[in-house]
Scaffold this motif. Structure first.
Motif, mmCIF file in Angstrom:
data_model
loop_
_atom_site.group_PDB
_atom_site.id
_atom_site.type_symbol
_atom_site.label_atom_id
_atom_site.label_comp_id
_atom_site.label_asym_id
_atom_site.label_seq_id
_atom_site.Cartn_x
_atom_site.Cartn_y
_atom_site.Cartn_z
ATOM 1 N N GLN A 1 -10.137 0.895 -1.043
ATOM 2 C CA GLN A 1 -9.276 1.055 0.129
ATOM 3 C C GLN A 1 -8.576 -0.242 0.525
ATOM 4 O O GLN A 1 -7.378 -0.255 0.811
ATOM 5 C CB GLN A 1 -10.092 1.588 1.305
ATOM 6 N N SER A 2 -9.296 -1.339 0.523
ATOM 7 C CA SER A 2 -8.699 -2.610 0.950
ATOM 8 C C SER A 2 -7.616 -3.056 -0.024
ATOM 9 O O SER A 2 -6.560 -3.550 0.387
ATOM 10 C CB SER A 2 -9.787 -3.690 1.061
ATOM 11 N N GLY A 3 -7.878 -2.872 -1.332
ATOM 12 C CA GLY A 3 -6.874 -3.263 -2.318
ATOM 13 C C GLY A 3 -5.625 -2.410 -2.234
ATOM 14 O O GLY A 3 -4.499 -2.903 -2.371
ATOM 15 N N LEU A 4 -5.813 -1.103 -1.988
ATOM 16 C CA LEU A 4 -4.667 -0.206 -1.847
ATOM 17 C C LEU A 4 -3.795 -0.636 -0.672
ATOM 18 O O LEU A 4 -2.570 -0.696 -0.765
ATOM 19 C CB LEU A 4 -5.160 1.228 -1.657
ATOM 20 N N MET A 5 -4.451 -0.947 0.445
ATOM 21 C CA MET A 5 -3.697 -1.343 1.628
ATOM 22 C C MET A 5 -2.993 -2.683 1.423
ATOM 23 O O MET A 5 -1.842 -2.882 1.855
ATOM 24 C CB MET A 5 -4.641 -1.418 2.825
ATOM 25 N N ALA A 6 -3.658 -3.609 0.750
ATOM 26 C CA ALA A 6 -3.036 -4.908 0.485
ATOM 27 C C ALA A 6 -1.780 -4.740 -0.369
ATOM 28 O O ALA A 6 -0.765 -5.429 -0.157
ATOM 29 C CB ALA A 6 -4.034 -5.826 -0.221
ATOM 30 N N LEU A 7 -1.845 -3.797 -1.307
ATOM 31 C CA LEU A 7 -0.677 -3.539 -2.150
ATOM 32 C C LEU A 7 0.479 -2.987 -1.334
ATOM 33 O O LEU A 7 1.624 -3.432 -1.466
ATOM 34 C CB LEU A 7 -1.070 -2.550 -3.260
ATOM 35 N N TYR A 8 0.192 -2.020 -0.465
ATOM 36 C CA TYR A 8 1.243 -1.463 0.393
ATOM 37 C C TYR A 8 1.855 -2.546 1.273
ATOM 38 O O TYR A 8 3.074 -2.625 1.450
ATOM 39 C CB TYR A 8 0.686 -0.338 1.267
ATOM 40 N N GLU A 9 1.001 -3.384 1.860
ATOM 41 C CA GLU A 9 1.514 -4.430 2.749
ATOM 42 C C GLU A 9 2.448 -5.377 2.003
ATOM 43 O O GLU A 9 3.503 -5.768 2.513
ATOM 44 C CB GLU A 9 0.351 -5.207 3.366
ATOM 45 N N ALA A 10 2.066 -5.742 0.773
ATOM 46 C CA ALA A 10 2.901 -6.653 -0.013
ATOM 47 C C ALA A 10 4.245 -6.017 -0.341
ATOM 48 O O ALA A 10 5.298 -6.669 -0.292
ATOM 49 C CB ALA A 10 2.161 -7.045 -1.299
ATOM 50 N N MET A 11 4.224 -4.721 -0.658
ATOM 51 C CA MET A 11 5.476 -4.040 -1.013
ATOM 52 C C MET A 11 6.390 -3.875 0.187
ATOM 53 O O MET A 11 7.600 -4.126 0.109
ATOM 54 C CB MET A 11 5.168 -2.680 -1.638
ATOM 55 N N PHE A 12 5.843 -3.456 1.320
ATOM 56 C CA PHE A 12 6.676 -3.268 2.513
ATOM 57 C C PHE A 12 7.224 -4.596 3.029
ATOM 58 O O PHE A 12 8.302 -4.642 3.628
ATOM 59 C CB PHE A 12 5.894 -2.543 3.611
ATOM 60 N N THR A 13 6.481 -5.671 2.822
ATOM 61 C CA THR A 13 6.948 -6.986 3.259
ATOM 62 C C THR A 13 8.263 -7.349 2.588
ATOM 63 O O THR A 13 9.096 -8.055 3.166
ATOM 64 C CB THR A 13 5.882 -8.053 2.952
ATOM 65 N N GLN A 14 8.483 -6.853 1.362
ATOM 66 C CA GLN A 14 9.729 -7.150 0.662
ATOM 67 C C GLN A 14 10.943 -6.626 1.422
ATOM 68 O O GLN A 14 12.065 -7.079 1.200
ATOM 69 C CB GLN A 14 9.699 -6.531 -0.745
ATOM 70 N N TYR A 15 10.737 -5.672 2.302
ATOM 71 C CA TYR A 15 11.834 -5.099 3.086
ATOM 72 C C TYR A 15 11.700 -5.440 4.562
ATOM 73 O O TYR A 15 12.285 -4.786 5.420
ATOM 74 C CB TYR A 15 11.877 -3.580 2.881
ATOM 75 N N SER A 16 10.915 -6.486 4.857
ATOM 76 C CA SER A 16 10.709 -6.957 6.231
ATOM 77 C C SER A 16 10.190 -5.849 7.132
ATOM 78 O O SER A 16 10.613 -5.713 8.286
ATOM 79 C CB SER A 16 12.008 -7.541 6.800
ATOM 80 N N ILE A 17 9.301 -5.032 6.593
ATOM 81 C CA ILE A 17 8.688 -3.946 7.347
ATOM 82 C C ILE A 17 7.180 -4.156 7.348
ATOM 83 O O ILE A 17 6.585 -4.480 6.321
ATOM 84 C CB ILE A 17 9.040 -2.578 6.742
ATOM 85 N N CYS A 18 6.582 -3.980 8.504
ATOM 86 C CA CYS A 18 5.139 -4.126 8.633
ATOM 87 C C CYS A 18 4.485 -2.756 8.494
ATOM 88 O O CYS A 18 5.006 -1.748 8.964
ATOM 89 C CB CYS A 18 4.793 -4.739 9.987
ATOM 90 N N ALA A 19 3.334 -2.720 7.829
ATOM 91 C CA ALA A 19 2.562 -1.487 7.675
ATOM 92 C C ALA A 19 1.197 -1.671 8.335
ATOM 93 O O ALA A 19 0.688 -2.787 8.447
ATOM 94 C CB ALA A 19 2.392 -1.156 6.199
ATOM 95 N N ALA A 20 0.616 -0.571 8.784
ATOM 96 C CA ALA A 20 -0.695 -0.611 9.430
ATOM 97 C C ALA A 20 -1.568 0.499 8.856
ATOM 98 O O ALA A 20 -1.095 1.603 8.602
ATOM 99 C CB ALA A 20 -0.546 -0.429 10.940
ATOM 100 N N GLN A 21 -2.845 0.194 8.646
ATOM 101 C CA GLN A 21 -3.772 1.154 8.050
ATOM 102 C C GLN A 21 -4.542 1.922 9.119
ATOM 103 O O GLN A 21 -4.998 1.348 10.105
ATOM 104 C CB GLN A 21 -4.776 0.426 7.154
ATOM 105 N N ILE A 22 -4.676 3.232 8.918
ATOM 106 C CA ILE A 22 -5.493 4.071 9.794
ATOM 107 C C ILE A 22 -6.340 4.977 8.926
ATOM 108 O O ILE A 22 -5.805 5.743 8.110
ATOM 109 C CB ILE A 22 -4.622 4.916 10.749
ATOM 110 N N LEU A 23 -7.673 4.892 9.081
ATOM 111 C CA LEU A 23 -8.594 5.759 8.358
ATOM 112 C C LEU A 23 -9.139 6.799 9.325
ATOM 113 O O LEU A 23 -9.547 6.477 10.443
ATOM 114 C CB LEU A 23 -9.741 4.944 7.764
ATOM 115 N N VAL A 24 -9.133 8.053 8.902
ATOM 116 C CA VAL A 24 -9.588 9.126 9.786
ATOM 117 C C VAL A 24 -10.549 10.046 9.036
ATOM 118 O O VAL A 24 -10.603 10.053 7.810
ATOM 119 C CB VAL A 24 -8.394 9.957 10.311
ATOM 120 N N THR A 25 -11.294 10.812 9.814
ATOM 121 C CA THR A 25 -12.115 11.901 9.277
ATOM 122 C C THR A 25 -11.816 13.147 10.101
ATOM 123 O O THR A 25 -11.085 13.102 11.092
ATOM 124 C CB THR A 25 -13.617 11.577 9.366
ATOM 125 N N ASN A 26 -12.407 14.242 9.700
ATOM 126 C CA ASN A 26 -12.191 15.497 10.410
ATOM 127 C C ASN A 26 -12.624 15.398 11.879
ATOM 128 O O ASN A 26 -11.994 15.964 12.775
ATOM 129 C CB ASN A 26 -12.967 16.611 9.699
#
Length: 795
Positions: A166-191
């Motif tokens: 999970q942490s690696g997946l989120m780090a990858l998303y953050e790095a990719m969105f940063t290329q477009y000057s967009i911030c991403a935030a992670q939210i984990l949920v359950t039922n």
């Protein structure tokens, strides 16, 4: 999480404005990224502007074209989209493309949310790597390198993989969105986060705050601790769907957040009526509640928890909650690079879920009806097809009053919206309808021997005879602008040649097209083939129609050069017959007759300047400059109020010249004309080949030798001597009518009538013949004798 956002340099701001960046270093980084953002803007077909997105939530969009108004969008990425084919690791190229598209839409002022899979696959990759590294060095050395690669890896538990990935997946998303000057935030949920009222309010508040701050929430189920789904709770109401997988999570999130659009990406093109890959499986373009019984679901994909049936249940649940849904392929390399933005543009991608069923058939159903109706039409006797066309010609004159009344409505609605030349194209009159009827009767008379005509006969061997016969092309799609008189012309040609026909007219002629199509179907009904000609009244865009390669055999555009170019670009595997431009030339030779030139120029340019066969460039021999003939031409053009543009060479001869032409490849379509000077007939021919469009070109001269040289050397579809360019027309050529003018060099060229809508097939009649009998030691020899062809019926 929010504190991390603030530490990254972002502050709360209006969602339509790009975030200000506090630190100087980050600001420089942002400026460095700005060129990348500009690249995204030009890459996307969606303009980088703030679009009017606000709408009241509670009712889903009824049609794809409305999706461009979606403000809040959830994109669900299935496991098959995010993971590699080996199910171990992420498909980085696809993820990068998805992030790019989401960033484009976010920077337009939309509010984007992601529901993503991939943590298990990412964790599996990490844990497998760790297990391999943990093997003892002695064991690795003893086993050898080859055996090391084949060492058994224990089955990895999904929860452990999710926790590790999970942490690696989120780090990858953050790095990719940063290329477009967009911030991403992670939210984990359950039922439980949805069933507990306090947790649900907290989740809702967090998501709204993130969206307000222009941050992209990336939501995933917390697979490390996920509890079992609530039993028997699905689809009991909009608040009780159980989160079993990311499909149900995305649907729950979409409704909870009052989302306008949910895009579900998987590894199939959308929803099929039977399992994808089966012989008769058809993609369902639009799915309506209650249609489940018409679908046979297959097994789920190679990865992920939910199959297509789960996606459909989640989609229908979201639709019930007021969110529109599209299920599409996020893995196909040719479409995944723009699938999300294409969906938001309203393009025909995947399966669109709608609660509003159209009153009439879909365009796919119309295509099938045109196919079956066309095949029935082709089996009629030639006399029966001719009867239909004669009857249609009679209806055009008998029902003139109703036709002109419908046309009047179109003209009234178009007043002030269409330019003068287009209004003239739109207008019908008694004389136009009478001319149409005459043309249709010509088509009927010449159609007696079109389908099934023998082109060639060959005796291959004794009692083995081969025939080549004419047959219809299949289903034609004719797209035309403004001109409603095009409809009966094209319909008559299709009927005469036994082709099924789909007609897509411009909305400016909707009333005229409707009544003309009803009259066409009335004529077809006399022999039970009413469905062979279909008028597309649905809201499909032209580009969507061009994707129907399994239903349409030939596209014929009739309209502006821009329309033709757009169709040629959009056609996906379907041949397009037509001309992109009508840059017609007239060369006035030094031996031209004074009496003929002005008449020919006036008729070619001024009689109907909006036509594709109107004159656009006048080439004048240098010896005619400053002669009475030249003055006469200029005076006539001035009287006719033709705006003159000077070619470079012509401008050099003049002290005070008209405005110099911007391009010698211009189709004006109005009372404008380019004049250029040439030194010889050869220079005129070279100019035409360089700047023309191979449509229609004319020489005016009394020198027969020069004229024949021009006729033989100009490589255009139509080449004339001492005749107006406006003769380039199917009716004037005696074809009765035309479906268009083709400038291509294969199949048909010039005005396309009956012959251009036919192809051929081969018929071989034998008596137990086999190829082995014709081998070197066989008993038979090839004869290949040409046999006489039956004479055509010319009555």
């Amino acid at each position: 999480m929010l504190s991390q956002v603030y530490r990254s340099g972002f502050q709360p701001f209006n969602h339509r404005v790009l975030p200000w960046v506090q630190s100087t270093a980050v600001s420089r980084s942002y400026r460095g990224q700005h060129s990348a953002i500009r690249h995204v803007r030009s890459w996307s077909n969606i303009p980088f502007i703030t679009v009017p997105l606000s709408r009241a939530h509670g009712k889903s969009f009824a049609h794809r074209s409305e999706l461009k108004h979606a403000k809040r969008i959830v994109v669900k990425l299935g496991s098959a989209v995010v993971t590699r084919g080996d199910e171990c690791g992420l498909a980085l190229g696809r993820l990068a493309s998805i992030v790019e598209q989401v960033s484009v839409l976010q920077n337009q002022g939309r509010e984007m949310m992601l529901v993503t899979s991939g943590a298990v696959a990412f964790g599996k990759q990490r844990l497998r790597h760790e297990i391999l590294l943990s093997q003892s060095v002695r064991q690795a050395l003893h086993s050898g390198q080859n055996q090391l690669k084949e060492m058994a890896i224990p089955v990895l538990e999904a929860r452990a993989c999710a926790a590790a990935g999970q942490s690696g997946l989120m780090a990858l998303y953050e790095a990719m969105f940063t290329q477009y000057s967009i911030c991403a935030a992670q939210i984990l949920v359950t039922n439980l986060d949805f069933h507990d009222e306090q947790k649900r309010r907290n989740l809702n508040g967090t998501l709204h705050e993130l969206l307000r701050m222009n941050i992209v929430p990336i939501v995933n189920t917390n697979d490390a601790v996920v509890p079992p789904a609530e039993p028997n709770s699905d689809l009991q109401g909009v608040n009780v769907i159980s989160v079993k997988d990311n499909d149900s999570l995305a649907a729950r999130l979409a409704v909870e957040m009052k989302t306008d659009l949910l895009i579900v990406l998987s590894d199939v093109e959308g929803l099929f009526d039977s399992p994808p890959g089966s012989d008769d499986a058809k993609l369902i373009d639009t799915f309506y509640p209650g249609d489940q019984q018409s679908v046979t679901f297959g097994t789920k994909s190679r990865v992920g928890m939910g199959g297509m049936e789960a996606k459909v249940k989640a989609a229908l649940w979201a639709l019930q909650g007021g969110t529109s849904v599209v299920i599409a392929n996020g893995t196909h390399p040719k479409v995944s690079g723009h699938v999300i933005t294409d969906i938001v543009e309203g393009k025909k991608v995947g399966t669109f879920f709608s609660e509003v069923k159209p009153a009439g058939p879909t365009v796919e159903q119309q295509g099938e009806m045109a196919r079956s109706g066309g095949r029935m039409l082709a089996t009629l006797e030639p006399e029966q097809r001719a009867e239909i066309i004669y009857h249609l010609a009679d209806l055009l004159t008998d029902q003139q009053e109703e036709i002109l009344l419908a046309n009047k409505k179109d003209l009234e609605e178009a007043e002030g919206r269409l330019a003068g030349p287009l209004l003239k194209r739109l207008s019908l009159s008694t004389s136009k309808l009478n001319s149409l009827a005459i043309g249709l009767r010509q088509i009927a008379a010449s159609s007696q021997d079109s389908v099934g005509r023998v082109v060639r006969r060959t005796r291959i061997a004794k009692n083995l005879e081969l025939e080549q016969v004419t047959v219809p092309i299949g289903v034609l799609l004719v797209i035309f602008e403004s001109r409603p008189d095009c409809l009966p012309q094209v319909a008559a040609l299709a009927i005469a040649t036994g082709n099924g026909l789909l007609l897509k007219g411009g909305k400016e002629a909707a009333h005229s097209n409707r009544i003309l199509h009803l009259l066409t179907q009335e004529a077809l009904s006399m022999h039970g083939v009413k469905e062979a000609v279909q008028l597309v009244n649905t809201r499909e865009e032209v580009e969507d129609l061009c994707r129907l390669d399994k239903m349409i055999d030939l596209i014929i555009p009739r309209g502006s050069s821009q329309l033709v170019r757009d169709i040629q670009k959009a056609a996906k595997g379907i041949p397009v017959m037509g001309h992109s431009e009508g840059i017609c030339h007239m060369y006035v030779d030094s031996a031209a007759s004074v009496d003929k030139v002005t008449r020919l120029v006036r008729d070619s340019k001024c009689e109907y300047p909006a036509a594709c066969n109107a004159l656009e460039t006048l080439l004048i021999h240098r010896d005619l400059l400053r002669t009475p003939l030249f003055d006469q031409i200029i005076d006539m053009l001035r009287v006719e109020q033709v705006k003159i543009h000077a070619g470079p060479k012509f401008a050099s001869y003049l002290t005070f010249s008209p405005s110099e032409v911007k391009s010698l490849r211009t189709e004006y379509g109005d009372l404008e004309l380019c004049i250029e000077v040439v030194d010889s007939v050869q220079e005129a021919i070279d100019h035409i080949h360089k700047y023309g469009s191979s449509h229609t070109d004319v020489i005016v001269t009394e020198n027969e030798k020069t004229a024949e040289f021009f006729l033989q050397h100009v490589d255009s579809a139509c080449v004339f001597w001492n005749a107006s360019t406006r003769f380039s027309d199917g009716y004037r050529f005696g074809l009765g009518a035309e479906v268009g003018i083709s400038t291509s060099r294969i199949h048909a060229r010039g005005p396309v009538g009956l012959e251009g809508l036919l192809t051929t097939k081969w018929l071989l009649r034998g008596q137990d013949h086999v190829v082995s009998d014709f081998s070197e030691h066989g008993s038979l020899k090839y004869l290949h004798e040409n046999l006489p062809v039956p004479q055509r019926n010319t009555n």
